[in-house]
Design a protein around this motif. Sequence first.
Motif, PDB file in Angstrom:
ATOM      1  N   MET A 190      30.539  46.039  34.885  1.00  0.00           N
ATOM      2  CA  MET A 190      30.701  45.520  35.810  1.00  0.00           C
ATOM      3  C   MET A 190      29.964  45.694  37.240  1.00  0.00           C
ATOM      4  SD  MET A 190      33.307  48.183  37.785  1.00  0.00           S
ATOM      5  CE  MET A 190      33.769  48.894  37.113  1.00  0.00           C
ATOM      6  N   ASP A 191      28.790  44.795  37.116  1.00  0.00           N
ATOM      7  CA  ASP A 191      27.858  44.124  38.046  1.00  0.00           C
ATOM      8  C   ASP A 191      28.396  43.153  38.019  1.00  0.00           C
ATOM      9  OD1 ASP A 191      25.951  46.675  38.187  1.00  0.00           O
ATOM     10  OD2 ASP A 191      24.424  45.471  36.991  1.00  0.00           O
ATOM     11  N   LYS A 192      28.707  42.387  37.720  1.00  0.00           N
ATOM     12  CA  LYS A 192      29.747  41.348  37.993  1.00  0.00           C
ATOM     13  C   LYS A 192      31.661  41.714  38.074  1.00  0.00           C
ATOM     14  CE  LYS A 192      26.988  38.397  34.758  1.00  0.00           C
ATOM     15  NZ  LYS A 192      27.213  37.527  33.649  1.00  0.00           N
ATOM     16  N   ALA A 193      32.415  41.852  37.547  1.00  0.00           N
ATOM     17  CA  ALA A 193      33.669  42.903  38.250  1.00  0.00           C
ATOM     18  C   ALA A 193      33.473  43.142  39.940  1.00  0.00           C
ATOM     19  CB  ALA A 193      33.728  43.458  37.407  1.00  0.00           C
ATOM     20  N   ALA A 194      32.532  43.477  40.269  1.00  0.00           N
ATOM     21  CA  ALA A 194      32.698  44.799  41.413  1.00  0.00           C
ATOM     22  C   ALA A 194      32.980  44.102  42.535  1.00  0.00           C
ATOM     23  CB  ALA A 194      31.546  45.289  41.896  1.00  0.00           C
ATOM     24  N   PRO A 195      32.560  42.320  42.571  1.00  0.00           N
ATOM     25  CA  PRO A 195      32.485  41.660  44.056  1.00  0.00           C
ATOM     26  C   PRO A 195      34.026  40.830  43.797  1.00  0.00           C
ATOM     27  CG  PRO A 195      30.736  41.172  42.772  1.00  0.00           C
ATOM     28  CD  PRO A 195      31.321  41.854  42.015  1.00  0.00           C
ATOM     29  N   LEU A 196      34.358  40.831  43.031  1.00  0.00           N
ATOM     30  CA  LEU A 196      35.618  40.494  42.523  1.00  0.00           C
ATOM     31  C   LEU A 196      37.486  41.404  42.941  1.00  0.00           C
ATOM     32  CD1 LEU A 196      34.599  38.341  39.258  1.00  0.00           C
ATOM     33  CD2 LEU A 196      34.367  37.866  41.351  1.00  0.00           C
ATOM     34  N   GLY A 197      37.226  42.578  42.569  1.00  0.00           N
ATOM     35  CA  GLY A 197      38.643  43.345  41.908  1.00  0.00           C
ATOM     36  C   GLY A 197      38.627  43.776  43.524  1.00  0.00           C
ATOM     37  N   ASP A 198      39.859  43.934  43.772  1.00  0.00           N
ATOM     38  CA  ASP A 198      40.561  44.963  44.598  1.00  0.00           C
ATOM     39  C   ASP A 198      40.788  45.895  45.186  1.00  0.00           C
ATOM     40  OD1 ASP A 198      41.434  42.130  46.963  1.00  0.00           O
ATOM     41  OD2 ASP A 198      42.127  41.151  44.854  1.00  0.00           O
ATOM     42  N   ILE A 199      41.745  46.178  43.433  1.00  0.00           N
ATOM     43  CA  ILE A 199      41.461  47.804  43.013  1.00  0.00           C
ATOM     44  C   ILE A 199      40.794  48.415  41.518  1.00  0.00           C
ATOM     45  CG2 ILE A 199      43.402  49.081  42.083  1.00  0.00           C
ATOM     46  CD1 ILE A 199      45.462  47.315  43.310  1.00  0.00           C
ATOM     47  N   PHE A 200      39.879  49.432  41.606  1.00  0.00           N
ATOM     48  CA  PHE A 200      39.547  49.727  41.266  1.00  0.00           C
ATOM     49  C   PHE A 200      39.762  50.924  40.253  1.00  0.00           C
ATOM     50  CE2 PHE A 200      36.824  46.985  43.353  1.00  0.00           C
ATOM     51  CZ  PHE A 200      35.953  45.969  42.657  1.00  0.00           C
ATOM     52  N   VAL A 201      40.512  50.913  38.302  1.00  0.00           N
ATOM     53  CA  VAL A 201      40.657  51.934  38.206  1.00  0.00           C
ATOM     54  C   VAL A 201      39.215  52.346  37.263  1.00  0.00           C
ATOM     55  CG1 VAL A 201      42.782  53.089  37.371  1.00  0.00           C
ATOM     56  CG2 VAL A 201      42.988  51.130  38.770  1.00  0.00           C
ATOM     57  N   THR A 202      39.462  53.459  36.770  1.00  0.00           N
ATOM     58  CA  THR A 202      38.439  54.417  35.704  1.00  0.00           C
ATOM     59  C   THR A 202      39.079  55.044  35.513  1.00  0.00           C
ATOM     60  OG1 THR A 202      37.472  56.264  37.269  1.00  0.00           O
ATOM     61  CG2 THR A 202      36.484  54.302  37.380  1.00  0.00           C
ATOM     62  N   CYS A 203      39.433  54.643  34.150  1.00  0.00           N
ATOM     63  CA  CYS A 203      39.741  55.426  32.440  1.00  0.00           C
ATOM     64  C   CYS A 203      39.043  55.282  31.834  1.00  0.00           C
ATOM     65  CB  CYS A 203      40.922  54.388  32.329  1.00  0.00           C
ATOM     66  SG  CYS A 203      41.825  53.512  33.752  1.00  0.00           S
ATOM     67  N   THR A 204      37.591  56.016  32.019  1.00  0.00           N
ATOM     68  CA  THR A 204      36.012  56.347  30.735  1.00  0.00           C
ATOM     69  C   THR A 204      36.167  57.719  30.116  1.00  0.00           C
ATOM     70  OG1 THR A 204      34.347  56.376  32.108  1.00  0.00           O
ATOM     71  CG2 THR A 204      35.540  54.089  31.784  1.00  0.00           C
ATOM     72  N   GLY A 205      36.510  58.420  30.960  1.00  0.00           N
ATOM     73  CA  GLY A 205      36.167  59.856  31.208  1.00  0.00           C
ATOM     74  C   GLY A 205      34.351  59.550  30.720  1.00  0.00           C
ATOM     75  N   CYS A 206      33.822  58.761  31.586  1.00  0.00           N
ATOM     76  CA  CYS A 206      32.582  59.158  30.984  1.00  0.00           C
ATOM     77  C   CYS A 206      32.107  59.720  32.822  1.00  0.00           C
ATOM     78  CB  CYS A 206      31.883  58.369  30.763  1.00  0.00           C
ATOM     79  SG  CYS A 206      29.591  58.371  30.655  1.00  0.00           S
ATOM     80  N   LYS A 207      30.709  59.892  33.335  1.00  0.00           N
ATOM     81  CA  LYS A 207      30.357  59.562  34.598  1.00  0.00           C
ATOM     82  C   LYS A 207      29.863  59.316  35.511  1.00  0.00           C
ATOM     83  CE  LYS A 207      25.449  61.853  33.731  1.00  0.00           C
ATOM     84  NZ  LYS A 207      24.959  62.813  34.957  1.00  0.00           N
ATOM     85  N   ASP A 208      29.572  57.962  36.423  1.00  0.00           N
ATOM     86  CA  ASP A 208      29.123  57.259  37.600  1.00  0.00           C
ATOM     87  C   ASP A 208      28.885  56.040  36.059  1.00  0.00           C
ATOM     88  OD1 ASP A 208      27.136  59.382  38.902  1.00  0.00           O
ATOM     89  OD2 ASP A 208      25.475  59.102  36.808  1.00  0.00           O
ATOM     90  N   ALA A 210      50.969  42.849  42.491  1.00  0.00           N
ATOM     91  CA  ALA A 210      50.820  40.361  42.664  1.00  0.00           C
ATOM     92  C   ALA A 210      49.920  40.260  43.678  1.00  0.00           C
ATOM     93  CB  ALA A 210      51.642  40.185  43.053  1.00  0.00           C
ATOM     94  N   GLY A 211      49.102  39.527  42.875  1.00  0.00           N
ATOM     95  CA  GLY A 211      48.260  38.599  43.737  1.00  0.00           C
ATOM     96  C   GLY A 211      46.816  38.718  43.777  1.00  0.00           C
ATOM     97  N   LYS A 212      46.466  40.602  43.782  1.00  0.00           N
ATOM     98  CA  LYS A 212      45.757  40.615  43.883  1.00  0.00           C
ATOM     99  C   LYS A 212      44.564  40.960  42.092  1.00  0.00           C
ATOM    100  CE  LYS A 212      46.221  43.950  46.848  1.00  0.00           C
ATOM    101  NZ  LYS A 212      47.506  43.839  47.844  1.00  0.00           N
ATOM    102  N   THR A 213      43.672  40.900  42.456  1.00  0.00           N
ATOM    103  CA  THR A 213      42.683  41.860  40.751  1.00  0.00           C
ATOM    104  C   THR A 213      42.119  43.164  40.795  1.00  0.00           C
ATOM    105  OG1 THR A 213      41.453  39.626  41.064  1.00  0.00           O
ATOM    106  CG2 THR A 213      40.319  40.674  39.850  1.00  0.00           C
ATOM    107  N   VAL A 214      42.541  43.115  39.427  1.00  0.00           N
ATOM    108  CA  VAL A 214      42.401  44.809  39.809  1.00  0.00           C
ATOM    109  C   VAL A 214      41.615  44.753  38.133  1.00  0.00           C
ATOM    110  CG1 VAL A 214      43.277  46.592  38.120  1.00  0.00           C
ATOM    111  CG2 VAL A 214      44.431  45.443  39.874  1.00  0.00           C
ATOM    112  N   VAL A 215      40.597  45.700  38.499  1.00  0.00           N
ATOM    113  CA  VAL A 215      39.320  45.882  37.601  1.00  0.00           C
ATOM    114  C   VAL A 215      39.757  47.438  36.835  1.00  0.00           C
ATOM    115  CG1 VAL A 215      37.071  46.309  37.254  1.00  0.00           C
ATOM    116  CG2 VAL A 215      37.773  44.709  38.797  1.00  0.00           C
ATOM    117  N   VAL A 216      39.797  47.373  35.519  1.00  0.00           N
ATOM    118  CA  VAL A 216      40.502  48.782  34.833  1.00  0.00           C
ATOM    119  C   VAL A 216      38.675  48.619  33.961  1.00  0.00           C
ATOM    120  CG1 VAL A 216      41.813  49.794  33.163  1.00  0.00           C
ATOM    121  CG2 VAL A 216      42.751  47.857  34.547  1.00  0.00           C
ATOM    122  N   ALA A 217      38.332  49.771  34.232  1.00  0.00           N
ATOM    123  CA  ALA A 217      37.025  50.481  33.340  1.00  0.00           C
ATOM    124  C   ALA A 217      37.685  51.507  32.610  1.00  0.00           C
ATOM    125  CB  ALA A 217      35.939  51.201  34.206  1.00  0.00           C
TER     126      ALA A 217
END
Length: 414
Positions: A254-272, A204-211
Motif C-alpha cells: 500500500m505504501d507504493k500504491a497510495a501515490p498511484l491510486g484514483d480509487i481505493f477499495v478495502t476488502c480485507t476484514g482487518c483494521k488500519d 475507465a482510465g483510472k487506477t483502482v487500488v484493491v486492498a
Amino acid sequence: MSQIRDLALAPSGKQKIAWVDSFMPILNLLEQELYPRQPFANKRLSLSIHLEAKTARLVMAMHKLGAEIQVTGSNPLSTQDDVAAALVASGIPVFAWYDATEEEYFTHLRGALSHNPHLVLDDGADLAYLLHTELQAMASTVIGGTEETTTGVQRLRALQQEGKLRYPVIAVNDAQCKYLFDNRYGTGQSAWDGINRTTNLIVAGKTVVVAGYGWVGRGVAMRAAGQGARVIVTEVDPIKAIEARMDGYQVMPMDKAAPLGDIFVTCTGCKDVIVGRHFATMPDGAILCNAGHFDVEINLPDLAALAVEQKERRRNITGYRLADGRWLNLLAAGRLVNLASGDGHPAEIMDLSFALQLLAAVHLVEQEGKLARQVYLLPDELDRRVAELKLQSWGTAVDKLTPEQEEYIRSWQL
C-alpha cells in the motif's frame, strides 16, 4: 414494541420486497417445500443482518415457516426504513433505523434479543458479541446460530479457540454457494454499483487500488478491470498475491500504491489498511471506500487529524481537505459501500445466500442438543442442494456420474 422511523413508509417497503421476490426462486421453492413441516414452530429467532428488501424476504419466509422473529440491522447505514416499516406492518417486530448512533445501534441489537432466542442469525457477529458479554444469561436458551460474513466467522472462531463459544454456529459464509458467488460476484457488482451511483464518475482510465485479494477482493478487482480501470492489488498473503499477479493485476504494498491510486477499495476484514502515511501521499481527488464489514479498514481518526476542513461534497461523500489543498473523498463514512451507498447484492445472489441461511437454521433445529459448542461448516449436501435448485431455476441440466464412474473415482486401482 418495535423501534423504527415511520410505519407510514410501509407501502414503499412492500413494493421493494415484492420486486425482489420475483427474482428469488430458490427461497420460494424451499418455502413451499418446508411449509407443511413448519420447522421453526415454537422457536424464537433473532436476526441481525443488513435490513433491506432481500433480507425482508428471508425474514418473511422464516416467519411463514413458524418462527417467532425479532429483527435488527447489522450496520447503521444499511437499514432501509421503508423495508423495516413493511416488516412491522406484516406483524414482525423490528428494532432498526437508518443512520443510528452507536448507542441506538446497540439498543436495537438488545431489542432483537429481548425475547430470549433459540436461534441467532448474525451478519458480523454483533448479536454473538452481546450474548458473550453483557447478555450471557440469554445465551443459555440459544440452540445454535449462523454467521453470514468472513469477519463474523473470524470472531466466532476466535471465541471457539479461547473455549468461550456458548452455542454451536454454522459458518454459512464458508459454504461454496456463498463465498464463490455472494462474496465474489455479489460484492464485485454491488460495491461498484455503490461507487458509481455515489460519485457519478467514470472508472475507465483510472487506477483502482484493491486492498485484499480474498473472494471479495477478487470480485471488486474483476469488475474494476471490466470497466476499463488499471488495477493494483495490495496483499499480505504471498499465495493470494501470486494469484492476483497471474490474474493480470499489478501487486505492490500500500505504501507504493497510495501515490498511484484514483480509487481505493478495502476488502480485507482487518483494521488500519489505509492510515495516515498513505493519505499523505495520495493524489488530489482520490476516492476512498470500504467493502469490508466494519468501518476500521480506513483509519478515520488519522484522516480527520490530517484534514484542515471537512464537508459533504455530495450525498454520501465526505471531503477532507489537507493542509496542502488536496481533497480526499470518503464514501459512506467508511462503512460498507455496497449497502451504505447502494441496495446491496443483486436479488439472484442473495437468493443463494439466504437459501443457505434458511437450510442452516433448519439443520440447527433438527440437530438440537447434538452439536458441540463450535463453528461448523454447512453440511455439503445442503450446499449442493442450493446449487441444484439454482440450476433448476435456470432450466440448466448437468451430467451425472454413472455407478461405474463413482466406483472408479473412489478406488485406488487403475
